[in-house]
Design an enzyme around this catalytic site. Structure first.
Site, short mmCIF file in Angstrom:
data_model
loop_
_atom_site.label_atom_id
_atom_site.label_comp_id
_atom_site.label_asym_id
_atom_site.label_seq_id
_atom_site.Cartn_x
_atom_site.Cartn_y
_atom_site.Cartn_z
CG ASP A 6 -22.16 -25.95 16.87
OD1 ASP A 6 -23.26 -25.40 16.71
OD2 ASP A 6 -22.01 -27.06 17.42
CE LYS A 66 -26.95 -23.49 22.21
NZ LYS A 66 -26.99 -24.26 20.96
CG MET A 88 -18.93 -28.08 27.43
SD MET A 88 -20.72 -28.09 27.11
CE MET A 88 -21.15 -29.74 27.66
#
Length: 679
Positions: free
Chosen positions: A254, A274, A380
């Protein structure tokens, strides 16, 4: 296995292709005596069901064969590998996966016409939704016809004129000796198991499984490990993950993982991260890359931040690989939502305070979930934090509920801002990802123990932060002065009795309205029949100082909340007075007029930039408070940009929108600049 005559009992579908595939499998083995039984599967019996429906059972073509093996009527079943259900029925396992044939699709057509030569509207048959999509991408003018049946029956539909062309697997045509019917090979992406054959049998039949072991191409596959790197600090990597990384041939990692740390491992490293609005690879591309590495024989690690099964799409990747018969192991990591408890000293549970905790994604602004738990940890959450806070308050959570915003958990730059749901409701968080939000009374164990948070107040008053927990710097960026004209004087003397509502949108509007009322020597009792509306708590407090208790207060502390109240209550054909700033936005007036009301905007104070305001060093501040859109504009004039790494607190939705507008403009300009640099 022993049927009395020493033959292996094999079952397959009773189509010519399936029966041929059995012969193909056994032709690759040392001579093995077997008996073959052909069965009609559920899919064969129900040809009226379209294969394009998308909701077919996984065992559509294998159910009867599976039952025969499980019941002991057969020893093994031979299938087209792509027909196998995932997962296999309990009690069955894959004995072998054979080398696949040609993994392409072919066009069969009358007169051997190629795809681009087919006339517009030509009827082209297929039984696959993916083939239909590929066909229409190349030739959107064709008519796609859903067909079923054996290969021979489908070709007959071409020959008898029912369809003009047919799409079918190239390997199927070659297995049946029908390659002469291929007009051309098509450039479609096909199922990865197309052309592979599979032998299944009962779990635990070791000797029987060994018969087919030499055919099993999985022996050459590499193993895939889904591993969690943890919250970011390499010292929190597990021993198991370190071992997998040391044994890896390739690591797909990641974006947020320490690349310098990964250099200690000899594997090839490929970043597939991402992040919000920036994807180097899409998820289906990542799945395919990992799969291709495994089938090429490489031991592969898919390294994810945190834990691979918590907000990390680990199950999606696991299913993708296992459904293609790749061996997958999973090594847990310390999720950042767990790590922050130790790293910030905020307990997620505590006796007598919180006995439950929920981990929630804050990624979607439209689908904010608020579980019934004492402590909520939002992953997030940065881009949607104001929306989350507003939804929680609307759902009944107290606006004073403490919140901790934690950035870079476990890393040297870890930073924590303490706030409340009420303060966050109209705030903008300018932090790079990842940012976590902890909501609940457990935050109180720590927010009183840290040093006072430095706050910059840009409005005209700073009493809201006079609570001992903040070190306040007050640099008012705007000046408020009462208007000089006499419009309101005249209105109070001549028309005030004809108004039905007065809407106050700021405490300044209240203060100057009543000062002008005094100057006009007008008795406050003239307001007795008029209903009063307030934009929010601060404005309401100013009204109560004058013993005025509003009929309503905006639930969202914004003009939008006022409009919504008038709309929901069907308030129309009313005269409404708006005593406000000379720079007041037209939104409220326009919306109230659109509802059929007659609105009078009367400026009662002038809002100007405080040219005497001095710039301060913004680096030490955790929060900057903006009281109005004009304050945001004045800040931009003085500083040029809104700082990052700071909680930008707005007093109301209109001010929040102004903050977001400036951030959007800045982001857009940066994107334009980067695009220009590429040229």
């Amino acid at each position: 296995m022993d049927t009395g005559n020493g033959k292996l009992r094999v079952v397959a579908r009773n189509s010519p292709l399936s029966l041929f595939q059995v012969k193909e499998v056994f032709s690759l083995l040392p001579p093995v005596a077997y008996s073959l039984t052909g069965l009609a599967s559920f899919g064969d019996k129900n040809r009226d069901i379209s294969l394009m429906s998308g909701d077919l059972a996984g065992d559509f073509f294998t159910r009867e064969l599976d039952e025969a093996v499980l019941s002991g009527e057969a020893d093994v079943a031979v299938h087209s590998a792509k027909d196998l259900p995932y997962p296999l029925p309990p009690g069955l396992e894959l004995y072998c996966l054979t080398e696949g044939g040609e993994k392409t699709d072919a066009l069969v057509s009358r007169g051997h016409i190629r795809l681009q030569e087919l006339p517009a509207g030509a009827r082209t048959g297929t039984s696959s939704a993916s083939r239909k999509a590929g066909l229409l991408e190349l030739r959107p003018d064709l008519t796609v016809v859903s067909i079923r049946g054996t290969i021979e029956e489908r070709i007959a539909l071409v020959d008898n004129g029912y369809i003009d062309a047919l799409i079918v697997a190239t390997c199927a045509l070659k297995r049946l000796g029908l390659e002469a019917r291929i007009a051309e090979t098509l450039p479609f992406r096909t199922h990865p198991l197309q052309g592979n054959l599979a032998v299944t049998g009962r779990v635990g039949e070791t000797a029987l499984k060994a018969v087919f072991s030499t055919l099993d191409i999985r022996r050459a596959y590499g193993r895939v490990t889904l591993a969690g790197f943890g919250p970011g600090n390499p010292e929190l990597l597990t021993v198991g993950a370190d071992r997998a990384l040391r044994n890896a041939d390739v690591i797909f990692h990641d974006d947020l993982i320490d690349r310098d740390f990964l250099e200690r491992y000899g594997a090839v490293k490929i970043g597939v991260g991402k992040r919000k609005d920036r994807h180097s690879y899409h998820q289906d591309e990542i799945n395919e890359l990992v799969y291709r590495a495994a089938v090429s024989g490489q031991n592969t690690v898919r390294l994810k931040g945190g834990d691979p099964m918590i907000f990390a799409r680990g199950r999606e990747e696991l299913d993708f690989l296992q459904s293609r018969f790749v061996t997958v192991g999973v090594i847990p990591g310390i999720s950042s939502g767990i790590a922050l408890a130790a790293c910030t000293h905020i307990p997620l549970t505590h006796r007598g305070v919180a006995s439950s905790v929920a981990f929630v994604t804050g990624h979607s602004a439209e689908n904010v979930q608020i579980p019934d738990a004492d402590t909520l940890v939002y992953y997030m959450a940065g881009a949607n934090i104001s929306n989350i806070a507003g939804r929680m308050i609307a759902a009944g959570r107290d606006a004073t509920t403490p919140v901790a915003l934690v950035h870079d958990v476990s890393l040297p730059g870890q930073n924590t801002i303490f706030t409340t749901l009420g303060e966050l409701r109209f705030s903008v968080v300018r932090y790079p990802t990842p940012l976590l939000a902890v909501v609940g009374q457990v935050v109180s164990f720590e927010n009183g123990n840290v040093r006072r948070q430095h706050v910059l107040v840009t409005g005209t008053a700073c009493d809201a932060y006079d609570d001992g927990r903040h070190a306040v710097t007050h640099t008012p960026l705007i000046k408020i002065q009462k208007v000089r004209d006499c419009t309101l004087h005249r209105l109070l003397r001549e028309e005030i009795g004809s108004y039905h509502w007065i809407i106050f949108t700021s405490r300044h509007g209240v203060r100057f309205f009543f000062e002008i009322l005094d100057e006009a020597e007008t008795d406050v009792r003239v307001l007795g029949a008029i209903k009063i509306a307030s934009v929010g708590k601060t404005t309401t407090l100013e009204l109560k100082k004058r013993h005025i208790f509003p009929e309503m207060e905006s639930a969202t502390e914004s003009a939008g909340g006022l409009v919504e109240y008038f709309r929901e209550n069907g308030i129309a054909d009313r005269r409404i007075l708006l005593p406000r700033s000379d720079r007041g936005l037209k939104y409220l007036s326009d919306e109230l007029r659109a509802l059929g009301n007659r609105v009078t905007d009367v400026p009662v104070y002038v809002n100007t930039v405080n040219d005497g305001a001095a710039k301060v060093d913004l680096s030490g501040f955790r929060k900057i408070l903006f009281a109005s859109p004009s304050g945001v504009d004045a800040f931009m004039r003085l500083y040029g940009a809104l700082p990052e790494g700071v909680l930008l607190v707005a007093k109301g939705k209109t001010t929040e929108d102004e903050l977001k507008r400036h951030i959007y403009d800045e982001t857009f300009q940066n994107l334009q600049g980067n695009s220009g640099n590429k040229g």
